[in-house]
Scaffold this active site. Structure first.
Site, PDB file in Angstrom:
ATOM      1  N   LYS A   1      27.719  30.800  42.717  1.00  0.00           N
ATOM      2  CA  LYS A   1      28.946  31.579  42.545  1.00  0.00           C
ATOM      3  C   LYS A   1      29.829  30.914  41.514  1.00  0.00           C
ATOM      4  CE  LYS A   1      31.744  34.878  43.769  1.00  0.00           C
ATOM      5  NZ  LYS A   1      31.861  35.159  42.313  1.00  0.00           N
TER       6      LYS A   1
ATOM      7  N   LYS B   1      34.133  23.137  44.944  1.00  0.00           N
ATOM      8  CA  LYS B   1      35.233  24.008  45.374  1.00  0.00           C
ATOM      9  C   LYS B   1      34.831  24.864  46.582  1.00  0.00           C
ATOM     10  CE  LYS B   1      37.079  25.820  41.739  1.00  0.00           C
ATOM     11  NZ  LYS B   1      37.395  26.717  40.597  1.00  0.00           N
TER      12      LYS B   1
ATOM     13  N   LYS C   1      28.393  28.576  36.742  1.00  0.00           N
ATOM     14  CA  LYS C   1      29.402  29.019  35.783  1.00  0.00           C
ATOM     15  C   LYS C   1      28.684  29.564  34.564  1.00  0.00           C
ATOM     16  CE  LYS C   1      33.957  28.851  35.360  1.00  0.00           C
ATOM     17  NZ  LYS C   1      34.914  28.692  36.469  1.00  0.00           N
TER      18      LYS C   1
ATOM     19  N   THR D   1      43.968  33.481  42.975  1.00  0.00           N
ATOM     20  CA  THR D   1      44.016  32.075  42.558  1.00  0.00           C
ATOM     21  C   THR D   1      45.452  31.560  42.721  1.00  0.00           C
ATOM     22  OG1 THR D   1      42.249  32.526  41.001  1.00  0.00           O
ATOM     23  CG2 THR D   1      43.470  30.474  40.667  1.00  0.00           C
TER      24      THR D   1
ATOM     25  N   ASN E   1      46.328  34.971  33.838  1.00  0.00           N
ATOM     26  CA  ASN E   1      46.440  35.570  35.162  1.00  0.00           C
ATOM     27  C   ASN E   1      46.983  34.588  36.199  1.00  0.00           C
ATOM     28  OD1 ASN E   1      46.054  37.449  37.299  1.00  0.00           O
ATOM     29  ND2 ASN E   1      44.118  36.460  37.772  1.00  0.00           N
TER      30      ASN E   1
ATOM     31  N   SER F   1      36.973  36.101  46.166  1.00  0.00           N
ATOM     32  CA  SER F   1      35.707  36.611  45.614  1.00  0.00           C
ATOM     33  C   SER F   1      34.666  36.719  46.724  1.00  0.00           C
ATOM     34  CB  SER F   1      35.154  35.667  44.545  1.00  0.00           C
ATOM     35  OG  SER F   1      35.683  35.974  43.280  1.00  0.00           O
TER      36      SER F   1
HETATM   37  N1  GLU Z   1      36.731  31.482  37.791  1.00  0.00           N
HETATM   38  C1  GLU Z   1      37.293  31.210  39.070  1.00  0.00           C
HETATM   39  C2  GLU Z   1      37.191  29.733  39.387  1.00  0.00           C
HETATM   40  O1  GLU Z   1      37.040  28.924  38.505  1.00  0.00           O
HETATM   41  C3  GLU Z   1      36.746  32.111  40.158  1.00  0.00           C
HETATM   42  C4  GLU Z   1      35.284  32.023  40.400  1.00  0.00           C
HETATM   43  C5  GLU Z   1      34.770  33.086  41.366  1.00  0.00           C
HETATM   44  O2  GLU Z   1      35.550  33.836  41.903  1.00  0.00           O
HETATM   45  O3  GLU Z   1      33.544  33.119  41.526  1.00  0.00           O
HETATM   46  O4  GLU Z   1      37.326  29.332  40.500  1.00  0.00           O
END
Ligand code: GLU
Length: 420
Positions: free
Chosen positions: A66, A90, A102, A186, A217, A356
């Site tokens: 994810k 995370k 990522k 976030t 955002n 998410s």
């Molecule tokens: N890009 C966001 C992060 O760095 C969200 C990632 C997601 O929702 O999968 O945490």
């Protein structure tokens, strides 16, 4: 600066304290899989260009990979590897059953038309058709990507598979199965963490000044939440520069946003309606913004903003990392010595991936939760994660970043061992 090297230093430093098994640490020091694609794009002018894109799948020990997808001219493999590792950590910190990955394309999307961006996103999705998947790897928005980009991915992937596949991406528009509250998640999660910090440090909003670097955002929304709660937002910036309130009174981020929309940049005046003040509010360069005297500094832009060079000049009591990787390990050491409390990215910005995960759950169940249900589910997760990190910070007499990595390593070790 190599972001992946920095991420490894963070991981290794925590693994020593947590006495993580060597074989488990070795697994986490390398991503499980790296995919690089070169995607052709025909520009509106007819010119053909090739763009390089990546997906790094760091770990799926705790669930499907994810992580977001970033469109930026600075994207390179080391950055994506670092960001993927941080996603694994995370998801473990907030204890959601997801792994870490990522993706990114090395492109300045601001230089592409909407149609070019759509073609590029769809071509990237086709190249990644066997990499993405609701049970495999689930992208989401990140720097310069949004709900619209997610809807192109979802649509392209669904067409390739001959069936509707909403759970292949999160952060979609509501009309395509997006979750209520994902757009502000976030910032919402970050603000919940900020309130926990404020409780511990006995900070009162009215007496607490906040500076936010980054007006995307997450940066915009957390500035807004802080302002609404009574904190004095005295500095704000976007990639072109910022504004600082010399009187320390605080600005309404919506006023700054209105001006940014009108002029394409934040500018050097603070305007309430048509009344502008250019005497008490001044333009400030991004680097200088980080050195402004304030209580809470919120980096909400890119990596490597607080470095060995400027960490000594930070005057904030708390650094709340809404960006991923804004603080280098050298800066971390300096800030720790100065007793600045750094609330790490893998905790402070984890609200986004948590919602998410809620979106993915809703898609798989064919349900749509209310905004209230999303909030009620997010809050205990963020609070529990904060308290678990805080407890380890005390137990190991260490920084919050190391404590967060220790917590993640405990959970990852358990999952990796259980599979062995
Ligand atoms: N890009 C966001 C992060 O760095 C969200 C990632 C997601 O929702 O999968 O945490």
């Amino acid at each position: 600066m190599n972001a992946f090297k920095n991420a490894l230093r963070q991981l290794d430093g925590a693994a020593i304290i947590a006495a993580t098994d060597q074989s488990i640490l070795a697994t986490l020091e390398r991503p499980e899989r790296i995919v690089e694609v070169n995607v052709p794009l025909t520009l509106d002018s007819g010119e053909k260009k090739i763009y390089t894109g990546y997906r790094v799948q760091h770990s799926n020990a705790r669930g499907p990979y994810k992580g977001g997808l970033r469109f930026h001219q600075q994207v390179d493999i080391n950055e994506v590897k670092a960001l993927a590792l941080w996603m694994t950590m995370k998801c473990a910190v907030v204890n959601i059953p997801m792994g870490g990955s990522k993706g990114g394309i090395t492109v300045n999307p601001k230089k592409l038309s909407r149609a070019e961006l759509e073609r590029l996103t769809r071509a990237f999705t086709r190249a990644m058709k066997d990499v993405f998947g609701p049970d495999r790897d689930v992208p989401a928005p990140d720097v310069n990507t949004n709900a619209e980009v997610m809807s192109w991915i979802m649509d392209e992937y669904s067409q390739l598979n001959g069936k509707n596949e909403p759970a292949v991406v999160t952060g979609k528009p509501l009309a395509l199965g997006g979750s209520k509250g994902r757009d502000t998640a976030t910032a919402d999660g970050g603000f919940m963490v900020l309130e926990e910090v404020a409780k511990k440090l006995k900070l009162k909003p009215k007496q607490t000044s906040v500076v936010v670097q980054g007006f995307g955002n997450a940066g915009y929304h957390i500035a807004k939440l802080a302002h609404q709660a009574g904190y004095r937002v005295i500095g704000l910036s976007d990639s072109r520069g910022g504004i600082v309130d010399l009187r320390d009174k605080g600005m309404d981020p919506d006023n700054v946003m209105t001006r940014k929309k009108e002029y394409g940049m934040i500018g050097d005046m603070y305007c309430i309606g048509s009344v502008c003040d250019g005497t008490n509010y001044k333009a400030i360069a991004n680097e200088k913004l980080l050195e402004v005297k304030c209580d809470i500094l919120i980096p909400a832009a890119l990596e490597n903003q607080l470095t060995e060079k400027n960490a000594g000049k930070v005057k904030a009591k708390v650094v709340l990392e809404i960006a991923n990787g804004p603080t280098t390990p050298e800066a971390d050491e300096k800030l720790a010595r100065k007793k600045v409390l750094v609330v790490p990215d893998i905790l402070a910005n984890a609200g986004g991936v948590t919602v998410s995960y809620f979106e993915w759950v809703q898609n798989r169940q064919g349900l749509a939760w209310s905004a209230q249900k999303v909030r009620r589910a997010l809050e205990p997760i963020m609070k529990a994660a904060f308290n678990e990190v805080w407890e380890r910070r005390g137990r190991y007499q260490t920084t919050m970043r190391k404590a967060a990595f220790i917590l993640a390593l405990e959970r990852l070790s358990e999952a990796i061992r259980a599979r062995a």
